[in-house]
Design an enzyme around this catalytic site. Structure first.
Site, PDB file in Angstrom:
ATOM      1  N   ASP A 109       0.729  -1.321   0.076  1.00  0.00           N
ATOM      2  CA  ASP A 109       0.004   0.059   0.015  1.00  0.00           C
ATOM      3  C   ASP A 109       0.885   1.117   0.062  1.00  0.00           C
ATOM      4  O   ASP A 109       1.627   1.588   0.929  1.00  0.00           O
ATOM      5  CB  ASP A 109      -0.754   0.099   1.181  1.00  0.00           C
ATOM      6  CG  ASP A 109      -1.817   1.207   1.467  1.00  0.00           C
ATOM      7  OD1 ASP A 109      -1.925   1.824   0.304  1.00  0.00           O
ATOM      8  OD2 ASP A 109      -2.612   1.604   2.425  1.00  0.00           O
ATOM      9  N   ASP A 234      -0.891  -7.219   9.665  1.00  0.00           N
ATOM     10  CA  ASP A 234      -0.785  -7.129   8.187  1.00  0.00           C
ATOM     11  C   ASP A 234       0.373  -6.412   7.997  1.00  0.00           C
ATOM     12  O   ASP A 234       0.492  -5.227   7.845  1.00  0.00           O
ATOM     13  CB  ASP A 234      -2.101  -6.384   7.476  1.00  0.00           C
ATOM     14  CG  ASP A 234      -2.175  -6.831   5.845  1.00  0.00           C
ATOM     15  OD1 ASP A 234      -1.655  -7.853   5.529  1.00  0.00           O
ATOM     16  OD2 ASP A 234      -3.291  -6.225   5.296  1.00  0.00           O
TER      17      ASP A 234
END
Length: 278
Positions: A109, A234
C-alpha cells in the site's frame, strides 16, 4: 408320497436352522460393529480399544492418537469459523511460550495510511513506510475505544516485536522456522470483516487486551478472528522486506508491545498527519 413329504420337512428344518444361525451371526456382528464404531475416532479408521489410556491401546494408530490430541487442543481454542492447519499456540486466547499469538498476512500500500505517515496522500517510492518493517493492526486492537475510527487511531506509531512460532495457518503458507523475531511499527489499520461481522483476518470484536483480561468472553464466536486469534498483523511488503528479506509467508507469530527504540526504521520517521494528536 409320505416319504417325499418327510424329506421336504427335513430340508425345511435344516434351512431354518441355517437361517437362524445366520441371523445370530449377523446380530452379533452388528453389535460388535456398533461397539467398534462407537469407540472409533472421527476419521473412521481402526477401532479404539476400551482402555483408560488411549495411548496404551495396541489398536490405536499413531495417526489416530495425533487426531485425538488435535481435537482435544481444538476444543480448548477460541471458537472460530476456521481452524489453523498446524498451530503451535494453545488455549484461548492462543499463547505460545507465555506470549499471545497472532495471525499475519502481507500487503502492499503506497498511501500514507490510517496513521497519516506521509506528506501527501500517496508517498513516493522508497519512503520509509514502504521499505522499513511497518504493519497494519486489526482495528479493534489498534483503538479499543473507537475501532470505527479510520484515521489517527490511538495505536498509531506503536511498536510490536513479532516472533514466528513455526506454526502454519492456512494452505497458502509455507513453513517458517520458529523464533525469528522482528520489530514492526504500526502505520495502518486493518478492518477486514469487522464492520459487517463477516469472519475474516481482522473481524475481531474484542481487542487482544480485552481477550487477555477476559478469556471466557474471548472464547465466544466472533470475538477473535476467523482462525481464533486475538490479534492480526498485516505486514507491509512493498519492498519485499517480508517475503524475501525475512522469508515469511503468513506465519503464525507471537507478539508483545515494545519500545520503538528497538525498531530498525529511521529515527526521524514521523506521521505528520496524526502527530498533532500526540
Amino acid at each position: 408320497m409320505v416319504g417325499l413329504i418327510g424329506a421336504a420337512l427335513q430340508v425345511t428344518v435344516f434351512a431354518a436352522g441355517l437361517l437362524s444361525a445366520a441371523c445370530a451371526d449377523a446380530f452379533n456382528s452388528s453389535v460388535n460393529g456398533s461397539k467398534e464404531v462407537a469407540a472409533s475416532s472421527v476419521d473412521g479408521g481402526q477401532p479404539i480399544a476400551s482402555s483408560p489410556s488411549l495411548r496404551g491401546s495396541p489398536l490405536l494408530t499413531l495417526e489416530k492418537q495425533s487426531e485425538i490430541l488435535r481435537l482435544s487442543a481444538d476444543a480448548d481454542r477460541c471458537q472460530s469459523s476456521e481452524q489453523p492447519l498446524d498451530s503451535k499456540c494453545k488455549g484461548c486466547p492462543p499463547v505460545y511460550n507465555g506470549k499471545l499469538c497472532a495471525t499475519t498476512t502481507w500487503y502492499e500500500d503506497q498511501t500514507k495510511g490510517s496513521c497519516g505517515c506521509g506528506e501527501t496522500p500517496m508517498v513516493p517510492d522508497g519512503y520509509w513506510t514502504l521499505t522499513s518493517f511497518t504493519a497494519a493492526l486489526n482495528t479493534v486492537s489498534m483503538d479499543p475505544q473507537d475501532p470505527a475510527l479510520t484515521y489517527c487511531l490511538s495505536g498509531c506509531g506503536s511498536c510490536y516485536e513479532i516472533c514466528t512460532t513455526g506454526g502454519v495457518i492456512n494452505s497458502q503458507d509455507t513453513i517458517t522456522s520458529q523464533s525469528q523475531c522482528e520489530v514492526f511499527k504500526i502505520t495502518n489499520r486493518c478492518a477486514d470483516g469487522w464492520q459487517n461481522g463477516t469472519p475474516d483476518w481482522c473481524s475481531h470484536h474484542m481487542s487482544w487486551q480485552e481477550c487477555q483480561a477476559n478469556p471466557q468472553k474471548c472464547r465466544k464466536m466472533g470475538n477473535t478472528n476467523m482462525y481464533g486469534y486475538s490479534a492480526h498483523f498485516d505486514l507491509q511488503d512493498a519492498d519485499r522486506q517480508v517475503q524475501h528479506t525475512l522469508g515469511w509467508m503468513n506465519p503464525e507469530v507471537t507478539f508483545e508491545p515494545v519500545s520503538c527504540d528497538k525498531w530498525k526504521g529511521p529515527p526521524s520517521a514521523t506521521c505528520p498527519g496524526c502527530d498533532w494528536k500526540r
